[in-house]
Design a protein around this motif. Structure first.
Motif, short mmCIF file in Angstrom:
data_model
loop_
_atom_site.label_atom_id
_atom_site.label_comp_id
_atom_site.label_asym_id
_atom_site.label_seq_id
_atom_site.Cartn_x
_atom_site.Cartn_y
_atom_site.Cartn_z
N MET A 23 0.24 -3.36 -4.89
CA MET A 23 1.24 -2.77 -4.00
C MET A 23 0.57 -2.21 -2.75
SD MET A 23 4.08 -0.88 -6.35
CE MET A 23 3.17 -0.61 -7.87
N ARG A 24 1.18 -2.46 -1.58
CA ARG A 24 0.64 -2.08 -0.27
C ARG A 24 -0.70 -2.76 0.01
NH1 ARG A 24 2.96 2.94 2.02
NH2 ARG A 24 5.15 2.57 1.62
N GLN A 25 -0.85 -3.98 -0.51
CA GLN A 25 -2.14 -4.65 -0.32
C GLN A 25 -2.42 -4.91 1.16
OE1 GLN A 25 -1.61 -7.84 -3.10
NE2 GLN A 25 -0.77 -9.29 -1.63
N GLY A 27 -2.33 -3.04 4.34
CA GLY A 27 -2.09 -1.65 4.74
C GLY A 27 -3.29 -1.05 5.44
N ARG A 28 -3.17 0.24 5.70
CA ARG A 28 -4.10 0.92 6.61
C ARG A 28 -5.53 1.05 6.07
NH1 ARG A 28 -0.01 5.74 7.24
NH2 ARG A 28 0.45 4.84 5.20
N TYR A 29 -5.73 0.83 4.76
CA TYR A 29 -7.10 0.90 4.24
C TYR A 29 -7.92 -0.29 4.74
CZ TYR A 29 -6.17 -2.88 0.95
OH TYR A 29 -5.88 -4.11 0.42
N GLU A 32 -8.74 -4.87 9.29
CA GLU A 32 -8.03 -5.97 9.97
C GLU A 32 -6.53 -5.67 10.11
OE1 GLU A 32 -9.80 -6.14 7.12
OE2 GLU A 32 -9.10 -7.70 5.75
N TYR A 33 -5.98 -4.91 9.14
CA TYR A 33 -4.57 -4.47 9.28
C TYR A 33 -4.43 -3.53 10.47
CZ TYR A 33 -0.26 -1.85 8.59
OH TYR A 33 0.95 -1.24 8.80
N ARG A 34 -5.36 -2.57 10.55
CA ARG A 34 -5.26 -1.58 11.64
C ARG A 34 -5.36 -2.27 12.99
NH1 ARG A 34 -8.72 1.34 7.94
NH2 ARG A 34 -10.53 1.03 9.30
N THR A 36 -4.40 -5.42 13.73
CA THR A 36 -3.17 -6.16 14.03
C THR A 36 -2.02 -5.20 14.35
OG1 THR A 36 -3.91 -7.86 12.50
CG2 THR A 36 -1.62 -7.99 13.23
N ARG A 37 -2.00 -4.06 13.63
CA ARG A 37 -0.96 -3.06 13.88
C ARG A 37 -1.10 -2.52 15.31
NH1 ARG A 37 -0.64 2.44 13.31
NH2 ARG A 37 1.15 3.38 12.24
N ALA A 38 -2.33 -2.32 15.75
CA ALA A 38 -2.55 -1.84 17.12
C ALA A 38 -2.07 -2.88 18.14
CB ALA A 38 -4.03 -1.53 17.33
N ALA A 73 7.02 -5.91 5.24
CA ALA A 73 8.26 -5.35 5.81
C ALA A 73 8.36 -3.94 5.26
CB ALA A 73 9.47 -6.19 5.41
N ASP A 74 9.56 -3.34 5.28
CA ASP A 74 9.71 -2.01 4.68
C ASP A 74 11.10 -1.89 4.09
OD1 ASP A 74 8.13 0.69 4.62
OD2 ASP A 74 10.23 1.21 4.92
N ILE A 75 11.23 -1.04 3.07
CA ILE A 75 12.54 -0.85 2.45
C ILE A 75 13.54 -0.20 3.41
CG2 ILE A 75 11.51 -0.64 0.13
CD1 ILE A 75 12.32 2.36 0.24
N ASP A 205 12.53 0.94 -6.89
CA ASP A 205 13.29 2.18 -7.06
C ASP A 205 12.29 3.31 -7.27
OD1 ASP A 205 15.53 3.70 -6.97
OD2 ASP A 205 16.55 2.75 -8.67
N SER A 206 11.60 3.65 -6.20
CA SER A 206 10.47 4.58 -6.27
C SER A 206 10.86 5.97 -6.74
CB SER A 206 9.83 4.70 -4.89
OG SER A 206 9.46 3.42 -4.44
N TRP A 207 12.13 6.35 -6.54
CA TRP A 207 12.56 7.70 -6.89
C TRP A 207 13.49 7.72 -8.10
CZ3 TRP A 207 9.08 10.50 -5.03
CH2 TRP A 207 8.59 10.31 -3.72
N GLY A 322 -0.31 1.34 -10.21
CA GLY A 322 0.93 2.01 -10.60
C GLY A 322 1.76 2.45 -9.40
N HIS A 323 1.14 2.43 -8.21
CA HIS A 323 1.86 2.73 -6.96
C HIS A 323 1.01 2.15 -5.83
CE1 HIS A 323 4.59 5.90 -4.77
NE2 HIS A 323 5.05 4.69 -4.68
N GLY A 324 1.45 2.31 -4.58
CA GLY A 324 0.74 1.66 -3.48
C GLY A 324 -0.66 2.21 -3.25
#
Ligand code: CP3
Length: 353
Positions: A23-25, A27-29, A32-34, A36-38, A73-75, A205-207, A322-324
């Motif tokens: 999950m969140r593979q 992402g900001r860690y 190369e993501y950072r 492309t996001r820039a 994308a995002d929920i 359904d994270s919550w 178990g989470h992102g």
């Protein structure tokens, strides 16, 4: 046909080595993501730029060879497509215009109009379905109505989902109407993702963990069942992963027996011995390494990978966190995790389920 291990696990097969994604593979860690996001400017611009969104989806596949790619994308794009204002505050998270009354609900756009906003996301899916290696499965996703509603009602993330619970108590008609709008929009969104090339869908359904048993049944399990029914009716029996994070064991067991659910994703607090006993006879189980290990690494990480794989080796299993993964994670620890999963000796008597 290419050997897609994720699809085999979702079909109930017990593989000697569980397939793996995270999950969140994207992402900001990842540096190369950072980058492309820039290039995109900001997070939402990245979500709506198909070429760049496809690029960041592919980055962790290139770096790690995960068995699945998850659409970038995002929920919270669904509320935005319904007409809510959405923006992200650096260091704090999402902000949205709030929905707390019938008048607010009436301001929302008709479900059919969501595609005007979401078309670039479908374009990302379609690019990915052409660009991914043959053995990599493409996962589409949406937020579950309850989790998305908690953000729409509060206008932001909340530690206890208090504003959403308050609306459920104080104006159930408005709350139910919002949930219904979200069931409609989510089903339409997921159907469009499958038409564009998504091979598996995941409902986050994270919550769900803050719902009591009765509310969990009504506002987490039943909406998921209805969304799955509509998706399957429209596009056939695409495998569905549900993630009612933090739900009770009884809640998870009810999900496992729900028509059309192929897999249940576990949060890191879930007991894997129980999952092997109570869930795996019905569905594939995904999870559930503590994402904190991606920050700290070391022998404890490898030990937990081994324990999870051993506990779930008798049934269909997809390895995941178990989470992102968090922005402070070390990309090298991800390699350690993958090596630990893949170097395990083949389980004796691996058989098709
Ligand atoms: O898993 C993936 O790599 C696919 C893409 C994805 C994102 N968000 C990208 C993202 C997925 C599946 C999500 C789901 C999501 N989004 C959930 C459910 C899963 C979960 O984590 O519980 C929720 C609750 C959201 C809403 C959301 N989006 C929040 C609360 C935040 C801010 C918190 C944070 O991590 O900063 C986001 C932003 C977000 N979504 C980022 C990413 C990569 C970070 C944005 C950035 O680049 O600044």
């Amino acid at each position: 046909m290419a050997d897609k291990t994720i699809l085999r696990s979702l079909a109930g097969e017990v593989l000697p080595t569980p397939p793996i994604w995270m999950m969140r593979q994207a992402g900001r860690y990842l540096p190369e993501y950072r980058a492309t996001r820039a290039q995109a400017g900001d997070f939402l611009s990245l979500c709506y730029a198909p070429e760049l969104a496809a690029e960041v989806t592919l980055q962790p596949i290139r770096r790690y060879g995960f068995d699945a790619a998850i659409l970038f994308a995002d929920i919270l794009l669904v509320p935005q497509a319904l007409g809510a204002d959405l923006w992200f505050v650096t260091g704090e998270g999402p902000r949205l215009s709030t929905i707390t009354s019938a008048a607010d609900l009436n301001q929302l756009k008709p479900t059919a109009d969501i595609h005007d906003t979401l078309n670039p996301v479908y374009e990302t899916v379609s690019r990915l379905s052409k660009a991914l290696p043959d053995e990599t499965t493409l996962i589409g996703f949406a937020g579950a109505p309850w989790t998305v509603a908690t953000y729409m009602i509060a206008g932001r993330g909340t530690p206890d989902q208090g504003p959403a619970h308050a609306l459920m108590q104080n104006d159930v008609a408005v709350f139910d109407a919002l949930m219904e709008r979200l069931v409609d929009a989510t089903a339409e969104y997921l159907i469009a993702q499958v038409k564009a090339g998504a091979e598996v869908l995941k409902i986050f359904d994270s919550w769900a963990g803050s719902l009591d048993d009765a509310a969990f049944e009504k506002y987490s399990r039943q909406p998921a069942e209805e969304i799955i029914r509509r998706v399957h009716k429209a596009v056939g029996k695409v495998p569905m992963i549900c993630f009612p994070r933090g739900g009770s064991q009884a809640g998870y067991e009810a999900f496992a027996k729900t028509e059309g659910v192929s897999c249940l994703a576990l949060g890191q607090d879930a007991d894997v011995a129980w999952a092997a006993r109570a869930l795996q006879p019905h569905v594939c189980v995904q999870g559930n390494l503590d994402p904190g290990h991606m920050v700290t690494g070391g022998a404890a990480l490898v030990q937990d990978v081994d324990d999870i794989c051993a506990a779930l080796s008798g049934g269909p299993h997809i390895f995941n966190l178990g989470h992102g993964i968090t922005p402070d994670a070390d990309p090298d620890h991800v390699h350690t995790m993958i090596d630990a999963v893949r170097r395990r000796p083949a389980a004796p008597l691996a058989n098709a389920g």
